[in-house]
Design an enzyme around this catalytic site. Structure first.
Site, PDB file in Angstrom:
ATOM      1  N   LYS A  66       0.787  -1.143  -0.204  1.00 15.97           N
ATOM      2  CA  LYS A  66       0.083  -0.179  -0.030  1.00 15.97           C
ATOM      3  C   LYS A  66       0.876   1.143   0.034  1.00 15.97           C
ATOM      4  O   LYS A  66       1.322   1.683   1.018  1.00 15.97           O
ATOM      5  CB  LYS A  66      -0.874  -0.045   1.207  1.00 15.97           C
ATOM      6  CG  LYS A  66      -1.930   1.302   0.990  1.00 15.97           C
ATOM      7  CD  LYS A  66      -2.463   1.556   2.288  1.00 15.97           C
ATOM      8  CE  LYS A  66      -1.452   2.761   2.729  1.00 15.97           C
ATOM      9  NZ  LYS A  66      -1.235   4.149   1.915  1.00 15.97           N
TER      10      LYS A  66
ATOM     11  N   GLU B  20       9.874   1.631  10.426  1.00 16.06           N
ATOM     12  CA  GLU B  20      10.948   2.568  10.131  1.00 16.06           C
ATOM     13  C   GLU B  20      10.218   3.896  10.195  1.00 16.06           C
ATOM     14  O   GLU B  20       9.499   4.246   9.373  1.00 16.06           O
ATOM     15  CB  GLU B  20      11.457   2.383   8.668  1.00 16.06           C
ATOM     16  CG  GLU B  20      12.108   1.198   8.328  1.00 16.06           C
ATOM     17  CD  GLU B  20      13.492   0.952   8.953  1.00 16.06           C
ATOM     18  OE1 GLU B  20      14.161   2.036   9.525  1.00 16.06           O
ATOM     19  OE2 GLU B  20      14.385   0.096   9.114  1.00 16.06           O
TER      20      GLU B  20
ATOM     21  N   CYS C 232      13.815  11.014   6.412  1.00 15.97           N
ATOM     22  CA  CYS C 232      13.943  10.672   7.975  1.00 15.97           C
ATOM     23  C   CYS C 232      15.318  10.918   8.632  1.00 15.97           C
ATOM     24  O   CYS C 232      15.594  10.880   9.866  1.00 15.97           O
ATOM     25  CB  CYS C 232      13.625   9.142   8.111  1.00 15.97           C
ATOM     26  SG  CYS C 232      14.391   8.094   7.181  1.00 15.97           S
TER      27      CYS C 232
HETATM   28  P1  NAP Z   1       2.693   8.778   7.383  1.00 26.99           P
HETATM   29  O1  NAP Z   1       1.730   9.810   7.431  1.00 26.99           O
HETATM   30  O2  NAP Z   1       3.067   8.036   8.625  1.00 26.99           O
HETATM   31  O3  NAP Z   1       2.260   7.736   6.064  1.00 26.99           O
HETATM   32  C1  NAP Z   1       2.802   6.621   5.911  1.00 26.99           C
HETATM   33  C2  NAP Z   1       2.079   5.631   5.145  1.00 26.99           C
HETATM   34  O4  NAP Z   1       1.154   5.097   6.145  1.00 26.99           O
HETATM   35  C3  NAP Z   1       1.194   6.291   4.012  1.00 26.99           C
HETATM   36  O5  NAP Z   1       1.008   5.330   3.154  1.00 26.99           O
HETATM   37  C4  NAP Z   1      -0.107   6.592   4.709  1.00 26.99           C
HETATM   38  O6  NAP Z   1      -1.282   6.693   4.025  1.00 26.99           O
HETATM   39  C5  NAP Z   1      -0.183   5.208   5.787  1.00 26.99           C
HETATM   40  N1  NAP Z   1      -0.957   5.703   6.861  1.00 26.99           N
HETATM   41  C6  NAP Z   1      -1.414   6.722   7.410  1.00 26.99           C
HETATM   42  N2  NAP Z   1      -2.119   6.612   8.647  1.00 26.99           N
HETATM   43  C7  NAP Z   1      -2.584   5.245   8.324  1.00 26.99           C
HETATM   44  C8  NAP Z   1      -3.333   4.219   9.171  1.00 26.99           C
HETATM   45  N3  NAP Z   1      -4.001   4.848  10.087  1.00 26.99           N
HETATM   46  N4  NAP Z   1      -3.368   2.884   8.819  1.00 26.99           N
HETATM   47  C9  NAP Z   1      -2.701   2.539   7.803  1.00 26.99           C
HETATM   48  N5  NAP Z   1      -1.670   3.190   7.126  1.00 26.99           N
HETATM   49  C10 NAP Z   1      -1.647   4.627   7.377  1.00 26.99           C
HETATM   50  O7  NAP Z   1       4.205   9.290   6.983  1.00 26.99           O
HETATM   51  P2  NAP Z   1       4.472  10.232   5.480  1.00 26.99           P
HETATM   52  O8  NAP Z   1       3.900  11.539   5.942  1.00 26.99           O
HETATM   53  O9  NAP Z   1       3.898   9.623   4.258  1.00 26.99           O
HETATM   54  O10 NAP Z   1       6.101  10.104   5.588  1.00 26.99           O
HETATM   55  C11 NAP Z   1       6.923  10.685   6.247  1.00 26.99           C
HETATM   56  C12 NAP Z   1       7.356  10.174   7.662  1.00 26.99           C
HETATM   57  O11 NAP Z   1       8.146   8.928   7.124  1.00 26.99           O
HETATM   58  C13 NAP Z   1       8.439  11.025   8.142  1.00 26.99           C
HETATM   59  O12 NAP Z   1       8.125  10.659   9.684  1.00 26.99           O
HETATM   60  C14 NAP Z   1       9.677  10.058   8.047  1.00 26.99           C
HETATM   61  O13 NAP Z   1      10.658  10.607   8.901  1.00 26.99           O
HETATM   62  C15 NAP Z   1       9.169   8.733   7.958  1.00 26.99           C
HETATM   63  N6  NAP Z   1      10.160   7.955   7.138  1.00 26.99           N
HETATM   64  C16 NAP Z   1      10.965   7.357   7.726  1.00 26.99           C
HETATM   65  C17 NAP Z   1      12.048   6.319   7.290  1.00 26.99           C
HETATM   66  C18 NAP Z   1      12.777   5.448   7.678  1.00 26.99           C
HETATM   67  O14 NAP Z   1      13.319   4.769   7.063  1.00 26.99           O
HETATM   68  N7  NAP Z   1      12.810   5.626   9.136  1.00 26.99           N
HETATM   69  C19 NAP Z   1      11.997   6.515   5.773  1.00 26.99           C
HETATM   70  C20 NAP Z   1      11.267   7.413   5.279  1.00 26.99           C
HETATM   71  C21 NAP Z   1      10.218   8.364   5.774  1.00 26.99           C
HETATM   72  P3  NAP Z   1      -2.147   8.080   3.909  1.00 26.99           P
HETATM   73  O15 NAP Z   1      -1.197   8.838   3.714  1.00 26.99           O
HETATM   74  O16 NAP Z   1      -3.181   7.626   2.805  1.00 26.99           O
HETATM   75  O17 NAP Z   1      -2.738   8.053   5.336  1.00 26.99           O
END
Ligand code: NAP
Length: 488
Positions: A183, A259, A293
């Protein structure tokens, strides 16, 4: 002018991929994908319902046994072919990524290589899954230890590295013999759909990788996790969402790799090579417009070199060109959306109100798109909101420190623990500080730690488990031990 390349967009899959077939979502539901450089629509893609997600899981479950029994060499060769196809299509994949996500084309090309390398690395790991054979200490049993795939996996990815984050999960899961439901983030579905098409073309059998794009992540994912059919969740995204998913996984005891977010400290000691430190800061801060991140969120500079470092960093930041990522002259593309830009703007405003000095940037540019200028803030007070929030934008926040204990304590004073960076010419100090920093990764005199051959991941609230390296495939394998009496 931006180049949306209608032919490329037309050729990119936009449907759900279930059981090896491209399908419309139930009731032909679609959702819009926008170009963050112009805030105009690029195309629409299928918008899956919970029913579609169940169909994807059913396909993954049905394919699990056969895929697990497929010879490792066959799994490996499919991933090798996918690596080659990905490399061969670098230009198309890079343009697609830039259009949906905003990063400059040069960075998008780099991400295609990075993603392809995960496929190659795990193609190599697929044939190295080992086991054990031992005699028990009392001599009565033989112990045979097998490694088996954990089972159908749910892979959830963010928008910031849309191709690499998908490849970093698909590579090890497929290599281990797991089937998958992927997804992707709704802002950036096209990269994942293109990668899904490449894997199918490379020979991945129907049902092994099922991709569902949706605007209703929570509505789709919770029933999948609570239903018992998913055996593993691999999630990359924010800490907040990671916590919610971990709680959902607890109820059915689903194995979990997370992650999550970061808040990387970047330490520059008085004896550092300042040219190297500025180069490192430019990479650690500006890669992906700061939407990473691993981005340096808090830059701590020793008082003896603080002014010189600030001057050199400001000189570099102020010459960067902001613009549409498809323009070859662009260094810094737009942020992902208006909300992302508003968050960066409010963090800068808060820091300035508390006394930080703007050395460059800090003003919203006029016109379309979610652009934010490269910004350097000096003398940032330690109570500024950005010290405890991921900035996720091109803003370098500089703090001054006087001694090693003080800066290590400040660096560790956070719920996150993904990565930290240390610049010093003193090897003993580099190792000592590297050992004391509470992060899963430390860059010593480098601003870039990501590498498919290394274990990427965080401690504290930055996550659980590792991706990449020799341990990456472990996340998708179970141990099974057979006890065989020696007499039998
Ligand atoms: P996010 O809002 O947490 O969303 C990540 C994914 O989860 C998206 O596909 C999102 O879809 C989905 N999602 C959100 N709420 C959900 C729920 N209740 N149930 C299931 N899936 C859900 O993060 P983002 O804004 O896309 O990405 C930025 C974040 O990712 C930052 O905090 C960054 O640090 C972190 N990140 C970490 C790494 C690592 O390797 N540690 C790498 C890259 C990014 P929807 O948008 O449709 O909700």
């Amino acid at each position: 002018m931006p180049n949306p390349d209608p032919a490329l967009l037309k050729a990119t899959p936009k449907q759900l991929h279930i059981q090896g077939t491209w399908k419309n979502a139930t009731a032909n539901r679609t959702m819009q994908v926008d170009n963050p450089a112009t805030n105009t629509p690029l195309c629409t893609v299928a918008d899956a319902t919970p029913q579609d997600a169940q169909a994807a899981l059913t396909a993954a479950r049905a394919a699990q046994r056969t895929w697990a029994a497929t010879p490792p060499r066959t799994r490996s060769e499919i991933l090798h072919r996918a690596h080659e196809l990905t490399r061969a299509r670098t230009e198309d994949l890079a343009l697609l990524m830039t259009l949906e996500m905003g990063k400059p084309l040069a960075e998008a090309r780099g991400e295609v290589t990075y993603a392809a390398e995960f496929l190659r690395w795990f193609a190599e790991e697929a044939v190295r899954i080992d086991g054990g054979y031992a005699t028990s200490p009392d001599g009565r049993n033989r112990h045979l230890v097998l490694r088996q795939p954990v089972g159908p996996c749910l892979l959830i990815t963010p928008w910031n590295f849309p191709l690499a984050m998908a490849a970093r999960k698909i590579g090890p899961a497929a290599a281990a013999g797991c089937t998958m439901v992927l997804k992707p983030a709704p802002q950036t579905p096209l990269s994942s759909l293109a990668l899904t098409g490449i894997l199918a073309e490379a020979g991945l059998p129907p049902g092994v990788l099922n991709t569902v794009t949706t605007s209703d992540a929570a509505g789709l994912v919770e029933p999948l996790l609570r239903g018992g059919g998913i055996r593993k969740l691999s999630f990359t995204g924010s800490t907040e969402v990671g916590r919610t998913l971990l709680a959902q996984c607890a109820d059915t005891v689903v194995r979990t790799s997370l992650e999550l977010g970061g808040n990387a400290p970047f330490l520059v000691f008085g004896d550092a090579d300042l040219d190297a430190a500025v180069d490192g800061a430019m990479i650690a801060k500006m890669r992906n417009m700061g939407e990473a991140c691993t981005a340096a969120n808090r830059i701590y500079v020793h008082r003896s070199v603080a002014d010189e470092f600030a001057t050199r960093l400001t000189a570099r930041m102020s010459t960067l060109t902001v613009g549409d990522g498809t323009d070859p002259g662009t260094d810094v593309g737009p942020l992902i959306d208006a909300a992302g830009r508003a968050k960066v703007e409010s963090l800068v405003r808060d820091a300035v109100e508390r006394g930080a000095k703007v050395l460059t940037g800090g003003e919203l540019p006029p016109g379309e798109g979610n652009f934010y200028p490269p910004t350097v803030l000096a003398e940032v007070p330690r109570d500024a909101a950005l010290t405890s929030t991921e900035i996720f934008g091109p803003v370098a926040a500089l703090f001054t420190f006087d001694d090693e204990d003080e800066v290590v304590a400040a660096a560790n004073d956070t719920q996150w623990g993904l990565v930290s960076y240390v610049f010093t010419r003193d090897l003993d100090r580099a190792l000592r500080v590297g050992e004391r920093l509470e992060t899963g990764m430390v860059g010593l005199n480098t601003g870039l730690v990501s590498n498919p051959a290394a274990p990427f991941g965080g401690v504290k609230q930055s996550g659980l488990g590792r991706e990449g390296g020799r341990v990456g495939i472990e996340e998708f394998l179970e141990y099974k031990y057979l006890a065989v009496p020696t007499g039998s």
